[in-house]
Structures are given as structure tokens and as C-alpha cells.
Design an enzyme around this catalytic site. Structure first.
Site, PDB file in Angstrom:
ATOM      1  N   GLY A   1     -44.426  -3.737  34.551  1.00 54.75           N
ATOM      2  CA  GLY A   1     -45.308  -2.692  35.077  1.00 54.75           C
ATOM      3  C   GLY A   1     -44.926  -2.517  36.317  1.00 54.75           C
ATOM      4  O   GLY A   1     -44.292  -3.515  37.273  1.00 54.75           O
ATOM      5  N   CYS A   2     -45.376  -1.261  37.105  1.00 57.15           N
ATOM      6  CA  CYS A   2     -44.855  -0.785  38.430  1.00 57.15           C
ATOM      7  C   CYS A   2     -45.832  -1.923  39.265  1.00 57.15           C
ATOM      8  O   CYS A   2     -45.293  -2.591  40.431  1.00 57.15           O
ATOM      9  CB  CYS A   2     -44.799   0.527  38.709  1.00 57.15           C
ATOM     10  SG  CYS A   2     -46.776   1.310  38.295  1.00 57.15           S
TER      11      CYS A   2
END
Lengths: 337, 337, 337, 337
Positions: free
Chosen positions: A145-146
Site C-alpha cells: 500500500g502507498c
């Protein structure tokens, strides 16, 4: 020539992936799927001159490709990953579906049943800075995930060397609006988000929390808790995480900085700023870089790490290509800025 | 005390109207309607501390109010206007439904049947700078469109004195995103509109064209054509129209400027900039002002008028309150900045 | 390997040039000059991880390079161009100093004496779409201005085929703030430019006017006048020019579109949008493309051409690299997106 | 009628002050000073239609005014405050010069000698929510800093009731660019600040830290330390502070919320959001409000308070007018939105 297919090519991560892959002379795009825009071309869907036609996912021929990228919503990704994996294609899944090793944790946070738990042990968490060798050998990579990429890489050196006073850190994170995806909702309407700044899902409720805690906990060898506060920034791209830690023993800014430089020595995309300079979005947007700055505060061990990345690149599609490069045994940095 | 009701209070024009009216000690809000948010409070719908509850329009009691504002989509406005008008309430309609005097023109441009054509002759086009006396006497005021207000007021002095070489002008207009209303659509997603600038409906196809041509044609005493190019600006509020005209006889910038100053002398909201200064959005946003600058170009009579306003205020809710003030016989500028 | 030097590397065009050239395996940066930042590194001056050290221009060794780029203010460019030209280096000058063939025109618009008029006949106006063969042979290329590139390419097909009713067009142009350069001034302060939109130098006074008139006049074979209105957009990069023309004989949008497609057939960076779609900044930002859309309006021949580009890329540094590629006899598109 | 003079009227706080005061029928502006723009009018300096002429400060006649506002840089404010105070004028000083009670603390943080230390005991810290009675009696009010107002009001209920586990909190603050004032510097150039987000002066080094610690320490009855990280947001106006605390004993979000509602009951500008809603810039920009939300996280007592305000209004000029109202014995909310 690496033959590539993309499931879900019409979101922002899909567009960024296309931009990166179309720069590559050694990559051939075999097909691009879209549920909502099948039959249209990329030029119909994005402001680009590319006439590639989008197909429905059931027409995607896995026999044509070496690598499949999946930029699908979580949940929707599981059957497609399974099919591609079983077809012997190298898979980079940009959804959250294979990031959490523990099925129960996934099901608790995502409030859905995992329909391919047998693949969870096969999936490698695609953060090369932590798991490069495993990624090289992997057939299934769960692209991080970012937000977690910024928080994990921002805290990794401290956790690795056991420097935290308690297994706890605060991540005050700010993300550009593209992080929410290319779907309409009032909160992401220009007039609502522009000239505004909004916290959301703060505390310990955002779905990226278990990912951070899994990875940092594994490094620590013990459970580690993150208080995580995401905020919506009025910019298109970029994440900046301001990380608050208390160290067992105070370090100077110079020592902290040296620790980060050593830990990330040789990493092609880690940019550790010198003492006195602070990381900003400008250091990373439109690149695959992570910029980190380190600031010691006082004699009680309080310190601040700032970690930035472009949520669509190092936080999604750039990392996905970095992983593809590793999985295919070619230069890790190929095609990445 | 003026007792007021608002139909359709939950859009951007509704919010702006509320902001203006809540500053007024002499105005009492009796009810606010919303189809989608009935039962909720303003604080649920907007980032405001106001606990007024929204009601469905069928519960609106016209007997309680002196003035009804309608901030409804075109078409939807007609039956509500009719009902309020017949109840003897002063009506300010912010939709397009009663702006065009000619039913056929309305039906052609809006592609719908006008279901209360008998009211069209009763409606006054609510631009005080052109129709102040009529507005004072009116029971039904059709509040002008945002783009037309900028174009009509920008060209009015030239048309009034018959100075155009041909009955034609070009309006290159730029509007903030709130002009599109508070509804989601991909085009208005933050990531699409931010860092972007987009023309749309350019040429002679936008629905605001007949309004401009009606009003300026009436002043001219002959048909007048506008080439109209709207563009979407990455700002929340504000319209700037750059108007290109050719004059019969060239004027100097000073003479042009004097003409505008004289024409608008005494107008409380017209701000004519001195020669050498150009109107910008900053001159008007969050005010009820129209800022105009005049620039002569050459000996062939080419000239440029720049006209700006805040699309939500002088282009909608501020004008609506200005009209209410006139209809109620009180100070025209009351409550307006 | 092409050995390159850059004079004036610390502005926005310098940064963009560096980004493009650093992607090139076949280009070697030999030196970078800066008057104000000599002695510092690129990482001191920009948010980049590059440690190249900036030198004062007098230390630049022309003997080391094949190509010199000059990103200096106009006037300041002349002596450096002269020196590089005389040293036998291929020169791409990004300033305005060698764009105008007529010394008197230059001196009138730039209010300064041209100190190397003997080089004016040697300079080729660096717009490959008009002058590709001459650029291939040139030793000195005057890189076009950002606004002129949009206006010239937007009008070129109409002028080339003699379709305008009069030798006149209106260019309503909007530019991102980077077009003003990396120097501080109140007008470019964030708070002044954000949420704002401002015309400036409108009519026939901006220094880019003579460049447009020179190039289009040459194509027309007669003088041609442009009314030119630049506006400051609250975005970093991008120019959109809305061009208003009257055609001798009306064309349909389809016919206009076909004309543009034919004229620009084979051009690698010209993106002619299909009828019904309009060019936007999103089509061009961060690329070397020019996006153009064509819209016929009425039977009187009124038409609108929209032409967009990224002012720092196709409007400056991308075009400069395109010119370098042509001058060096390599693939015109190398390194450009 | 309150007769008012403003020293330093041409910054952003000056403009906001003018906007508020010009709405007031009971306030008369007697003079406005400016060092750099003396002789010009407000319309020359701002995008406003106001023709008031600016005078040099030495021409300001203190005999004409009841209240003097000072919007001068710190240091420069001291002699002007002294003169006005001695002339018997009520003084609201928007600089930092009289906020810190301890001369040594001032001199350490501002690295300058305080030339009127005898006035420090006379100055009241102008936060009505903490010091309303003293402000009513004061002749000299030191208007609080923008960041401190958000942090102090955000933490005040917790500190007042002794709920913190340790005398320590973390303030992760984000401010719009107008907070830096109306002076040019590369960091505030549109192209640098737009699409960017930057921490600066983080840890314990920003000059607003001692102000927070003074006020909260006084409430606590013991020294209290704030880790303070300001960040530059790409918006014009607004501050959002995300405050991280650890409570002695965990509270629920509902209990926390109730505590804040009770503490601030009756406060005209405090907007405590209900549990489940988070404060955003949109709640406060262009108003004098402070919006606060409270979020409990876990059983260890971790909690997050979000506090927002408009840095130019409640963070500067709105608070200044609120203070003037109190000092003049009129309605505290007069003229404020």
C-alpha cells in the site's frame, strides 16, 4: 521482450503503469482489461493519444503474457490472481488482497472472506528494500500500500536496530487525492477538496494499519503498534508521512542521519536528505524515489522522521514495475525515474 | 423582518445564499428544503455549525414566507415557482426556467416543454444594472446565469451606444468548478480538474448563449450573436470573461474607460478599473462586485473588455439577495460585500 | 555519446532539461553553469538527489562539448551564443535573442541593441514542424517561445492553405506560472496566484507577438496580425491557447479536423483530437506533445482551434532536445515522452 | 463610533482586518500606514475598490483614534506599541512582541533585545477563551499567534482538567501560505508551493513554541513541552493542527467530546464537532471559528484532537477585532462571521 497484461487499466494506478511500461522498449503490452470501459480505447478514457483497446477481463488470454499486473479493487482481485497464478504467469497484485499473511487479520480489517487463503503463503510482500531476494524468486508479489510504504521505510532503520523506547510510533500522513482512486464521491469533488485539508479514518482504523504493523512487527520480532492519521491533501499525487518516535537513547540528528544512510546504502530509490534539509513532496512526485529526512528533537529521545513518496509510483505502479524487474531478473531500475 | 424560504438549499448556491442571509439581522429563515437530504441538518450537509433542519419541498409552507428563493435544477423549478407565485410570495428563481422570454427559445435550448409559459411575461430578468425599476415592481425575478452576467455587463456600454462594428462579439470565459454545481462527475473530480484547464461546450452551444443574446439583442434593438467559449478553471469560485470586440471607430483605452465609468456611475457593485489595470478573479471572489477593465488594441478598432465576478455571489446568490432587497424596497446593498 | 553543456541550469527550463537529458544513456552532461548558485550542487538548488556541481559561466569549457544549451535571460544570451557558435559547438538558445530575423523588430520589442546581428541570418527558428530540414543543418537554433509554439502550430494549417478571411486571428492564451520563470515577484507569490486568474500584457504588447507574426506571416506570404491575450493560470505547467478565426468559406468540424490531421500526418508530437473532443492541459503536461482540437461554429466561418502544450517541455526544454536530436542526426524523438 | 488606526495595513493580516472593519457601521478608519506603499491607495496595493490613501507611520495621528492595530513585523512593533500605549490609545498588537511574559524567553527565541520590557506586565495575551476578563480591562492586548491559537485551544480542556499522562503533546500543524506573510521568497513562489507539501522548522525550534508552552504551562501549573511540526499546505488560508496526546486514563470519544463541549459551552466561536465527524479547513476558512474534533484511539489513552482555524481571521485579524470588541465593551461577536 516481457509480455505484459494489465487487469483494471483505467484507474490512476493503471494509467501510471501504462506511462511507465510504454517507455520500455523491452516490454510489450498484450492486453488491458476494464469492466466499465471495455470496447473503448485508452484515448477515450484518459487524455492520452493511445489507441489500445480495452477488453473485458474474461477475454484476457493468460497464455499470451509473462507478467500480469492487477489493479483491481480488493476482493475482486482474488479470483483473477488465482487464475493467473495457476496459469504460471508471474503476478504483481496491486490490491490489498495478498499483503496480509494472516487470513484472520485480512478478514477482520477487510470485512470479507478470503477465497484463496492457500495462496497467502506464496505471496511475497513487494517491498524490495526489505524483501528483495524473496521477490526475485516469487511468482506472486503483493504490491504494498502507498501509506505503508512510507511508514515502513520511514521507521525500518529504527525498528531494525531496536532503537525505539516502546514498540509504538505515530504516523501523521498526508496524501494527494489520487490515492482515493478514480471514482466519484462528494469528498473528492474538486470544490470540496480544493482549498481544504481533511483528516479521515484517524487513530487505528484505516485498512493500511495492519500492513504497517505486520511488516514492522516482523522486523521488530514483536508486536508493534502504529497510531495512523491519514489526511487528504489538495494535490493530485504524493504522500508525506511525519513520523513521531521516542528513542530509548537520544541520538543527534547527525547520528540518526548516518543510521539511515547506512541502512539504505546502495538502495537505488532511497534518497536520504542531509541533516538540516527536510523531505517534501517535490522530492518525489513523478519519480520512484522515497525521500527521508531525520530530525532529533531533545534529550528525551523524541525524534521526527519525514518520509515521502509518490503514491501512484513508489506507492503503486513504480513499485509494481520494480517488482516485475526483480521477478524477471532484469535491471531493477529499468524504466523507472 | 423579511421571512424567507429556500427551495434546494444544499447546493453551492444554496450554501452561499445561507451565508449571506444568516448575516442579516432583518431576515428570518423559515424553512429550507432538500430532496436528497431532508431530515438532516445543515451541519450534516456542509462544514458549518448550523443546526437548521432540512425539509422535503412538499412540507414547505408558503404561508410563512415573504420571499422564496429557488435554487433547483432547471425544469424542476417551474412547478415550485408557479406554486409560490400563485401563493402571492415574492419569488427569486435561480434556475434558468424563467430567464428566456421566448418559450420556443427556452424549449429549443433546454430540450424540454415549458409547463408554465403564462408566467414568462411576468418574470423580470434580474440584472439590476439593466432592469432595476422592473425588479422593484416584480413578483417573479429570474436570476441571471453566472456567465451571462459577466458577458452582458461587460458588453452593455458598447451595445447601448451602438459602438460595435458588427452585432457580434467573442466571449472567452473561464469559470471555477463550483459553477458546475455540487454533483459528482468524473470531470469535476479533484484529480481531473486540478492542474488542468479545459474548454467545454465551446462555440454556440452552451445554454447560457440565448440569455446573453436576448439581453444584448434587446439593448441593441437588433439580433446580436455571441461566440461563447467556456473553460473550466482549477479554482472553486470566480468567472473571468475576456471579451473581444471590434468597434466601428477606434477608441483609446482612456475613452473606453470613461465610457464604462459613465455608464455604470452610481452602480454600487460595478468596479471599473483604471486604464492600465486589468480585472482579475481576486477583485471579485467572495464579493458581489463585477470588476471590468477596458483595453483598446489598435487603429482597426479591436478592443478587449475583461469582466469578472464570483459565480456564486454576483453570478447567483448575491444577485438573488440584491434582487430581494429591491423587491422588498430596502437598501439594495444590504448584507452584500 | 553527445557531450552537452548547459548555461543557466537553475531555472525551471534548466531543471526540465536536466530531467530529460539525465534519462538519456547517450548524453553526457559535461558542465552546468549558474551565476547565482555557482559552487552549489543541483541538490542544493532543486528537490533532486543529483550532486552535479554548478560552475560560473566563465569556467564553462566549450572544448568539452558537442552541444550547448542556453537557458539565460534574453540579452544575456547573446555573448554566450556568439562564443559557443564561434567555438564550433552546436547551439540551442532557449532565449528570445535569435528568434526574430529582423534586428529592428528585435530591438523595438526588446528595447535593447542586438550585439550580434551578424548571427541572426544563421539562426534557424527551432520549430521542427515548420523547419525540420533547416534545423538538421543548423549550427544555431533559436528555440521558440512557449506561447508562439501553441499559436503558430494552432494556426499553421489554416494559414498554409490560405483559409482565413483576413490575415488576422485572436489568441486567448492561458499559461501556468512556471512560464514566468523561477524568480520571485509578488504576482507569482502563491497566495496571489492561487485561487486567482489574471490577464496580463493583453492586446498587442507581449513580446511573443512578433514571433508569432513573423512565422505565420512567412507562411502566409503576407503580414498577419495576432491579437494576443495571455492569462496567468493557477497551475505549474501548461499552456492552452483558444484561437478564434474567421474562415473565408465555412468548413465543418470534420473537414477542419481532416485538414489538421493531414497537415500534421507523421508528426511524432502532434496529437489532433477527433471531432467532438477538446484539447486540455491534461493531454500535454509532462509530455512533448501538442494537442489540438478544431471546432467549426457557424455558417459565417467562425471557428475555434484549441492548442495546448507543456510550456516547459514542448514550449522549451523538450523542443530544445528535439532540436538537438535533429542537429545531431539521431532519432528525433529520443528521450522525449 | 470607534475610531481606528492601523499600522502596517498592506500585509495579508492588514487586508483581512480592513475587510472586517469596513463591514462595520460603528467603526471609522482614521488612517492606515505602510512603510513601502505610503502615498499609494489600497486599490494600488490590493485587488479592492477602496481608495483610502496609505500614510507613513510617522504621520499617524494617535490623537485621532480610540484603537490602534499593529500589523508590523516583530521588533518593529515595539516602539509603535509604546508610543500608542503612552498616548492612551487602546492597542491590539498582532506581532509577537508582547505575547511572551518573560523578557528572557522573548530575547532567546527572537534573538533580539526587548526595548520596552516595562510594558510586558501590562500586556494581556489576547485569547478570549482563556483571558476574557483581563482583555476587557486591558489597554494593551498581544494578539496570539496563529499556530498557538490552534494548539492552545485544542489542548486546553485536557490540560485544565489534568488529564495528560505527561506534560507533553505533539502538534503536527499544517498552514496555508498566507501565514508566511506577503513577502516574496522562493519557498512561497507559486510553482514551489503548489502541488507540494513541506515541513519546516520542525521539532522544538519554531518561534510559536514558547507561546504555546507559556499558555498551556500556566493552565497546567507546571512546565509543559510541545513537539511542534509546522508544514506548508498548498492553500491560501487555514491551519489544521493534529494533536497527539496520551491520557492518564483512557476516555471514550464520547466522553472526550463531552469534555470539550462543556469546557467551551457558550463560547461564540468554538465549534466542537460531534463524535464521528472530523474538523477540516472547510469548517473555518473565512470565519472567526475554531473547529475541534476529538478522537479516542485505544485503551492506552492515546487520543487525537484536531483543531482548525483561519490563520488570517481567528489566527490574526478576526481575533484582533474580537479583542477590540471586548476592550471597547461592545458585543464580542460584532462584525465577525
Amino acid at each position: 521482450m516481457i509480455r505484459v497484461g494489465i487487469y483494471g487499466a483505467t484507474g490512476y494506478t493503471g494509467l501510471e503503469l501504462l506511462k511507465i511500461l510504454k517507455r520500455r522498449p523491452d516490454v510489450k503490452l498484450m492486453w488491458l482489461t476494464s469492466e466499465n470501459s471495455a470496447g473503448q480505447t485508452l484515448a477515450d478514457v484518459f487524455a492520452v493519444p493511445w489507441e489500445d483497446r480495452l477488453i473485458p477481463s474474461e477475454e484476457a488470454d493468460l497464455g499470451q503474457v509473462d507478467v500480469a499486473f492487477l489493479a483491481l479493487p480488493h476482493g475482486a482481485s482474488i479470483p483473477a490472481v488465482k487464475k493467473a497464478y495457476e496459469a504460471g504467469v508471474k503476478v504483481v497484485d496491486l490490491s490489498a488482497d495478498f499483503r496480509l499473511h494472516d487470513q484472520a487479520v485480512y478478514e477482520k480489517w477487510y470485512k470479507t472472506t478470503h477465497t484463496a487463503p492457500e495462496l497467502l503463503p506464496r505471496a511475497v510482500y513487494g517491498l524490495p528494500e526489505l524483501h528483495r531476494s524473496a521477490i526475485r524468486e516469487a511468482s506472486l508479489v503483493a504490491n504494498p500500500g502507498c501509506y505503508p510504504t512510507s511508514v515502513i521505510l520511514g521507521l525500518y532503520p529504527l525498528v531494525k536496530y531496536g532503537l525505539l523506547a516502546e514498540p509504538y510510533a505515530i504516523a501523521d500522513s498526508k496524501s494527494g487525492v489520487s490515492g482515493a482512486g478514480r471514482k466519484t464521491a462528494l469528498m473528492y469533488h474538486f470544490v470540496e477538496a480544493n482549498d481544504n485539508f481533511s483528516p479521515y479514518n484517524i487513530g487505528h482504523v484505516h485498512r493500511h494499519v495492519p500492513e504497517m504493523e505486520q511488516e514492522l512487527g516482523a522486523v521488530a520480532g514483536q508486536p508493534l503498534t502504529i497510531t495512523f492519521s491519514p489526511h487528504l491533501l489538495p494535490v493530485n499525487q504524493g504522500i508525506l508521512s511525519t513520523l513521531y518516535v521516542r528513542l530509548k537513547d537520544p541520538l543527534t540528528t547527525d547520528d540518526l542521519n548516518a543510521l539511515y544512510r547506512e541502512t539504505y546504502a546502495g538502495e537505488p530509490f532511497m534518497h536520504i536528505l542531509p541533516p538540516g534539509k527536510l523531505a517534501t513532496l517535490r522530492h518525489v512526485v513523478n519519480t520512484n524515489r522515497v525521500a527521508i529526512s531525520t530530525t532529533a528533537i531533545d534529550q528525551r529521545g523524541n525524534a521526527i522522521i519525514v518520509a515521502c513518496l509518490d503514491n501512484l509510483i513508489k506507492g503503486a505502479s513504480g513499485a509494481a514495475v520494480q517488482n516485475m524487474n526483480l521477478m524477471c531478473g532484469i535491471e531493477e531500475t529499468a524504466g523507472l525515474l
